[in-house]
Design a protein around this motif. Structure first.
Motif, PDB file in Angstrom:
ATOM      1  N   UNK A  99       1.050  -1.083  -0.210  1.00  0.00           N
ATOM      2  CA  UNK A  99      -0.624   0.336  -0.286  1.00  0.00           C
ATOM      3  C   UNK A  99       0.484   1.409   0.004  1.00  0.00           C
ATOM      4  N   UNK A 100       0.419   2.498  -0.682  1.00  0.00           N
ATOM      5  CA  UNK A 100       1.294   3.702  -0.472  1.00  0.00           C
ATOM      6  C   UNK A 100       0.094   4.684   0.317  1.00  0.00           C
ATOM      7  N   UNK A 101       1.266   5.277   1.404  1.00  0.00           N
ATOM      8  CA  UNK A 101       0.947   6.143   2.375  1.00  0.00           C
ATOM      9  C   UNK A 101       1.545   7.561   1.961  1.00  0.00           C
ATOM     10  N   UNK A 102       0.320   8.520   2.219  1.00  0.00           N
ATOM     11  CA  UNK A 102       0.638   9.845   1.477  1.00  0.00           C
ATOM     12  C   UNK A 102       0.879  10.278   2.612  1.00  0.00           C
ATOM     13  N   UNK A 103       1.988  11.258   2.739  1.00  0.00           N
ATOM     14  CA  UNK A 103       2.549  12.709   3.015  1.00  0.00           C
ATOM     15  C   UNK A 103       2.504  13.587   2.932  1.00  0.00           C
ATOM     16  N   UNK A 104       2.027  13.710   1.609  1.00  0.00           N
ATOM     17  CA  UNK A 104       1.881  14.843   1.394  1.00  0.00           C
ATOM     18  C   UNK A 104      -0.113  15.244   0.674  1.00  0.00           C
ATOM     19  N   UNK A 105       0.412  15.986  -0.742  1.00  0.00           N
ATOM     20  CA  UNK A 105      -0.784  15.807  -1.031  1.00  0.00           C
ATOM     21  C   UNK A 105      -1.593  15.597  -2.624  1.00  0.00           C
ATOM     22  N   UNK A 106      -1.338  13.924  -2.428  1.00  0.00           N
ATOM     23  CA  UNK A 106      -1.485  13.310  -3.248  1.00  0.00           C
ATOM     24  C   UNK A 106      -2.315  12.272  -3.245  1.00  0.00           C
ATOM     25  N   UNK A 107      -3.592  11.804  -2.691  1.00  0.00           N
ATOM     26  CA  UNK A 107      -4.382  11.222  -2.421  1.00  0.00           C
ATOM     27  C   UNK A 107      -5.105  10.691  -3.206  1.00  0.00           C
TER      28      UNK A 107
END
Length: 291
Positions: A99-107
């Protein structure tokens, strides 16, 4: 597939889901990549399960094959797009999930790979072709304005084997393998803001043994002794102990005994997301072992 094999796949899947979610929760700005990887890999072993491959932590344009190196000092940063790709095995029967975790604004980028995976899973049943899965994956990613990574694919799984048939494309193709009941495979869409093609980077931290040949170099013999129980499953450079490890790995590669897996990346400044589940094909659909 008998009941024992099915149970092993399901047990591996349940553990992989649990540890994937635990790892995802550790991805926060300022946290250590090395501490996360060491913690999760040790937790898998503490459960009495096997590590199918070194925990992959690939950040931003890096799509796959990255993990913590010896003494790794990297920290997660605000704005990062972090892929957690984890494999667990029970008696060699593998669950592979990411899975991918977004720590920015890449929802939306994260959504693209996740919904591409969901669309493919919804189609899986006997008689469907892998090309149809690739078509669904490409549509979901492109409809959100991104590119599927064309030269990465899903892959068949079997005992102590991570990359077999069928190959599951992330782009549309005509035909392909016909899905059959009893197949086990991982579907793993990648969505990119870059070119949609990955290439080898300069770092290699993951290896696997591909042949049994004698070597004279003492350090190379020591490495072979340490990886013997892997039964060809990938291993991390970080797991090796002793001196002259770089020389040993170089010698083993030169002699065709091990192969390296360089970090795979899209163009600098791009971002890549990933989602992955392991599926067992049933009479009328599939079971996602890692969902």
């Amino acid at each position: 597939m008998n009941d024992d094999i099915y149970s092993a796949y399901m047990e591996a899947g349940a553990l992989a889901k649990r540890f994937r979610e635990e790892a995802a929760g550790m991805v926060v700005p300022g946290a250590s990549v090395l501490e996360l990887v060491d913690t999760i890999e040790q937790a898998i072993l503490d459960e009495g399960a096997g590590i199918a491959f070194p925990l992959n932590i690939s950040i931003n344009e890096d799509a796959a094959h990255d993990t913590a190196g010896p003494g790794d000092e990297r920290l997660f940063c605000e704005g990062d797009v972090v892929k957690v790709d984890l494999g667990v095995h029970i008696d060699g029967y593998v669950a592979d999930t990411a899975q991918t975790i977004d720590l920015g604004d890449h929802a939306l980028l994260v959504e693209a790979s996740r919904e591409a995976l969901n669309a493919a899973i919804a189609l899986v049943c006997p008689g469907v072709t892998t090309g149809e899965l690739g078509t669904a994956i490409q549509h979901e990613i492109e409809s959100r304005g991104f590119r599927p990574v064309a030269n990465l694919t899903g892959h068949g799984l079997s005992q102590y084997s991570l990359h077999g048939e069928p190959m599951i494309p992330n782009v549309a193709m005509t035909g392909g393998a016909v899905i059959e009941e009893g197949m086990v495979f991982a579907v793993e869409p990648f969505a990119s803001t870059g070119t949609g093609m990955v290439s080898d980077g300069t770092r290699t931290l993951i290896y696997s043994q591909i042949a049994n040949r004698g070597v004279r170099l003492a350090s190379a013999k020591r490495v072979l002794n340490q990886i013997r129980d892997r039964r060809s499953l990938p291993f991390s450079k970080r797991w090796l102990t002793g001196d002259k490890i770089d020389l040993a790995l170089s010698t083993l590669k030169k002699n065709g005994v091990v192969r390296g897996y360089p970090v795979l990346h899209d163009i600098p400044g791009s971002y890549v997301s990933q989602a992955e589940h392991t599926l067992i094909v049933t009479e009328d659909g599939c079971v996602a072992t890692t969902l």
